[in-house]
Design a protein around this motif. Structure first.
Motif, PDB file in Angstrom:
ATOM      1  N   THR A   1       0.937  -1.248  -0.097  1.00  0.00           N
ATOM      2  CA  THR A   1       0.059  -0.110   0.128  1.00  0.00           C
ATOM      3  C   THR A   1       1.058   1.168   0.140  1.00  0.00           C
ATOM      4  O   THR A   1       0.282   2.159   0.254  1.00  0.00           O
ATOM      5  CB  THR A   1      -1.028  -0.046   1.222  1.00  0.00           C
ATOM      6  OG1 THR A   1      -0.241   0.162   2.443  1.00  0.00           O
ATOM      7  CG2 THR A   1      -1.763  -1.222   1.468  1.00  0.00           C
TER       8      THR A   1
ATOM      9  N   ASP B   1      -5.319   5.289   5.976  1.00  0.00           N
ATOM     10  CA  ASP B   1      -3.933   4.678   5.975  1.00  0.00           C
ATOM     11  C   ASP B   1      -4.084   3.302   6.538  1.00  0.00           C
ATOM     12  O   ASP B   1      -3.591   2.529   6.057  1.00  0.00           O
ATOM     13  CB  ASP B   1      -2.962   5.478   6.072  1.00  0.00           C
ATOM     14  CG  ASP B   1      -2.235   6.111   5.020  1.00  0.00           C
ATOM     15  OD1 ASP B   1      -2.770   5.766   3.797  1.00  0.00           O
ATOM     16  OD2 ASP B   1      -1.288   6.763   5.046  1.00  0.00           O
TER      17      ASP B   1
ATOM     18  N   GLN C   1      -7.278   5.691  -1.255  1.00  0.00           N
ATOM     19  CA  GLN C   1      -7.260   5.085  -0.055  1.00  0.00           C
ATOM     20  C   GLN C   1      -8.416   4.094  -0.193  1.00  0.00           C
ATOM     21  O   GLN C   1      -8.304   2.809   0.301  1.00  0.00           O
ATOM     22  CB  GLN C   1      -7.260   6.040   1.111  1.00  0.00           C
ATOM     23  CG  GLN C   1      -6.011   6.592   1.520  1.00  0.00           C
ATOM     24  CD  GLN C   1      -6.480   7.713   2.434  1.00  0.00           C
ATOM     25  OE1 GLN C   1      -7.428   8.528   2.553  1.00  0.00           O
ATOM     26  NE2 GLN C   1      -5.277   8.192   3.338  1.00  0.00           N
TER      27      GLN C   1
ATOM     28  N   GLN D   1      -7.987   1.247  -2.136  1.00  0.00           N
ATOM     29  CA  GLN D   1      -7.052   0.149  -1.622  1.00  0.00           C
ATOM     30  C   GLN D   1      -7.778  -0.811  -0.534  1.00  0.00           C
ATOM     31  O   GLN D   1      -6.878  -1.763  -0.283  1.00  0.00           O
ATOM     32  CB  GLN D   1      -6.212   0.869  -0.968  1.00  0.00           C
ATOM     33  CG  GLN D   1      -4.827   1.480  -1.963  1.00  0.00           C
ATOM     34  CD  GLN D   1      -3.738   2.078  -1.240  1.00  0.00           C
ATOM     35  OE1 GLN D   1      -4.162   2.979  -0.327  1.00  0.00           O
ATOM     36  NE2 GLN D   1      -2.628   1.814  -1.537  1.00  0.00           N
TER      37      GLN D   1
ATOM     38  N   ALA E   1       5.735   7.243   3.474  1.00  0.00           N
ATOM     39  CA  ALA E   1       4.589   7.255   2.363  1.00  0.00           C
ATOM     40  C   ALA E   1       5.279   7.593   1.036  1.00  0.00           C
ATOM     41  O   ALA E   1       5.995   8.561   0.748  1.00  0.00           O
ATOM     42  CB  ALA E   1       3.458   7.969   2.600  1.00  0.00           C
TER      43      ALA E   1
ATOM     44  N   LYS F   1       1.126   9.066  -3.266  1.00  0.00           N
ATOM     45  CA  LYS F   1      -0.367   8.940  -2.392  1.00  0.00           C
ATOM     46  C   LYS F   1      -0.858  10.392  -2.188  1.00  0.00           C
ATOM     47  O   LYS F   1      -1.868  10.315  -1.626  1.00  0.00           O
ATOM     48  CB  LYS F   1       0.212   8.040  -0.983  1.00  0.00           C
ATOM     49  CG  LYS F   1       0.419   6.686  -1.295  1.00  0.00           C
ATOM     50  CD  LYS F   1       0.137   5.806  -0.134  1.00  0.00           C
ATOM     51  CE  LYS F   1      -1.280   5.384   0.232  1.00  0.00           C
ATOM     52  NZ  LYS F   1      -1.284   4.464   1.415  1.00  0.00           N
TER      53      LYS F   1
ATOM     54  N   LEU G   1      -0.079   0.935  -7.845  1.00  0.00           N
ATOM     55  CA  LEU G   1      -0.908   1.796  -7.145  1.00  0.00           C
ATOM     56  C   LEU G   1      -2.059   2.183  -7.862  1.00  0.00           C
ATOM     57  O   LEU G   1      -3.290   2.022  -7.434  1.00  0.00           O
ATOM     58  CB  LEU G   1      -0.031   3.130  -6.586  1.00  0.00           C
ATOM     59  CG  LEU G   1      -0.880   3.967  -5.487  1.00  0.00           C
ATOM     60  CD1 LEU G   1      -1.363   3.404  -4.337  1.00  0.00           C
ATOM     61  CD2 LEU G   1      -0.060   5.350  -5.198  1.00  0.00           C
TER      62      LEU G   1
END
Ligand SMILES: *Cc1c(COP(=O)(O)O)cnc(C)c1O
Length: 434
Positions: free
Chosen positions: A103, A139, A169, A172, A383, A387, A406
């Motif tokens: 992630t 997250d 997010q 994910q 990160a 992102k 991603l």
């Protein structure tokens, strides 16, 4: 190994109990009763060790008494099967990139380690299945969902506030399927957290199913984060640059920093740490004044650090026997506004070509401001900059490429169960979906 609670009221727990419970019954945090040191020999040859070697050796120091070697090695290898490179940004300043996991954020390490360990205990105990409940503002949900994806014996429910997490997010944790269920709650993050808390104290529910949490206070998520501090040092040692090392850590709930302090206690020769805060600066204030005043968090562009009452603060106090002086000796703090963070991203990109995300930018700037000329500085990049694409693009005035792995999340189909913030509806869903 026994684990005691930082509040010293709850009885000591075994590793298995501490992992399954998460928080101690007195609402304290579990701490190992002893911290094993690494041998001088280990540090002599650390420059020649791989991430996997280090992961196995450090894990054994923590968990070797409670899990047999072969199983533990397998857990460590699986949890850390991605790169954690140390790169030079400028003279005397190195970045440890912790964002090459599934992630693209450092929480992958802890989430993956914890999922494997929990699965191991479920199998040992011949439990039917354990349900992990996690409330997320972004997250944590993605790291936990991906960390537990396909792990046997565990079903994960991710509760998130509808419309209040970023698209990337959301993708994910809502597109995974298998053992991951996304619950989209019409409400706020606090509503999600309240639902999870109610479930944990619901006797009827707990009689029917084994519930646990996967938040960052769990020792199986927290302790393994020490591993990469050793690996960062190893990569400096390989180049004979390991003298006078200082480490800057972007800090929110202080789990990452506390894991670094554990590494130091185990013998890692880090001279001192720098805790980098955004405008949520309760820890900074504590470091400077000795007074701790938790308060509501405020929103910033480094939002994974928007924490007003850091949960691992109790662990740091306990590690230093509540001594403000001892804490001050090992840690200094810095705090930055959104404007300052944006400035850092822009300036570093212009000067060095290195692209920071807002969290890593806080740590870079803290290191830059605090490091002495004879010190080697490492900051943790927690990160991937992509992102935070919009923020970063605004800073550098250029397009930021999103890694294929991603963007692939965005192409997949969203599957989420829509719910109100009503507890009974949530409870019914838990029964129906298990
Ligand atoms: C969670 C998080 C942090 C803060 O880490 P703590 O262990 O809570 O201090 C920093 N950066 C990113 C990107 C995160 O996701």
């Amino acid at each position: 190994m026994k684990y005691y609670s930082t509040r010293h009221i709850a009885p000591n727990a075994s590793l298995q109990e501490a992992v399954i419970k998460g928080l101690a019954p007195d609402r304290g945090l579990y701490m190992p009763e002893k911290i094993n040191k690494l041998s001088p020999d280990f540090f002599d040859k650390i420059g020649n060790l791989s991430l996997t070697d280090i992961a196995k050796i450090v894990s054994e120091k923590f968990f070797g008494e409670d899990i047999d070697k072969e199983k533990l090695d397998a857990i460590a290898i699986e949890a850390l099967n991605f790169d954690i490179p140390l790169k030079k940004v400028e003279e005397g300043i190195y970045v440890l990139e912790l964002f090459h996991g599934p992630t693209f954020a450092f929480k992958d390490v802890g989430a993956r380690f914890m999922s494997r360990m929990l699965s191991y205990f479920v199998k040992e105990q011949h439990h039917d299945s354990v349900k992990v409940l996690v409330a997320t503002s972004g997250d944590t949900g993605s790291a936990v969902a991906n960390g537990f994806l396909g792990v046997e014996g565990i079903q994960v429910f991710v509760l998130y506030p509808s419309g209040k997490v970023s698209e990337i997010q959301e993708a994910q944790f809502t597109t995974l399927g298998q053992n991951i269920v996304a619950l989209e709650i019409a409400g706020t993050f606090d509503d999600c957290q309240a639902l999870v808390k109610s479930a944990f104290v619901d006797e009827e529910l707990n009689k029917k199913m084994y519930l646990t949490s996967a938040n960052s206070i769990n020792i199986a998520r927290f302790l393994p984060q020490s591993i990469y501090y050793f690996y960062a040092y190893a990569q400096l040692a390989k180049q004979q640059l390991e003298d006078n090392v200082v480490v800057a850590v972007p800090s929110g709930n202080l789990g990452n920093l506390a894991a670094g302090l554990f590494a130091k206690r185990m013998g890692l020769p880090v001279k001192r740490f720098i805790a980098a805060n955004n405008r949520n600066d309760v820890f900074y204030e504590y470091l400077n004044s000795g007074n701790y005043h938790p308060r509501a968090s405020i929103q910033t562009i480094a939002n994974a650090m928007d924490v007003g009452n850091p949960s691992n603060f109790e662990r740091i106090l306990d590690l230093y026997n509540q001594s403000h002086k001892a804490i001050q000796h090992d840690i200094s703090g810095k705090t930055y506004s959104d404007e300052e963070i944006k400035n850092t991203i822009r300036t570093v990109y212009e000067k060095t070509g290195y692209l920071l995300d807002p969290h890593g930018a806080c740590a870079y700037q803290a290191l830059k401001d605090e490091k002495k000329p004879d010190e080697s500085g490492i900051f943790l990049a927690t990160a991937h900059p992509a992102k935070f694409k919009e923020t970063v693009e605004e800073c550098i005035g250029q397009n930021v490429e999103v890694p294929e792995r991603l963007s692939a999340f965005m192409q997949r189909k969203k599957q989420a169960v829509q719910l109100s913030n009503d507890y009974n509806a949530f409870k019914k869903t838990l029964f129906n979906l298990t």
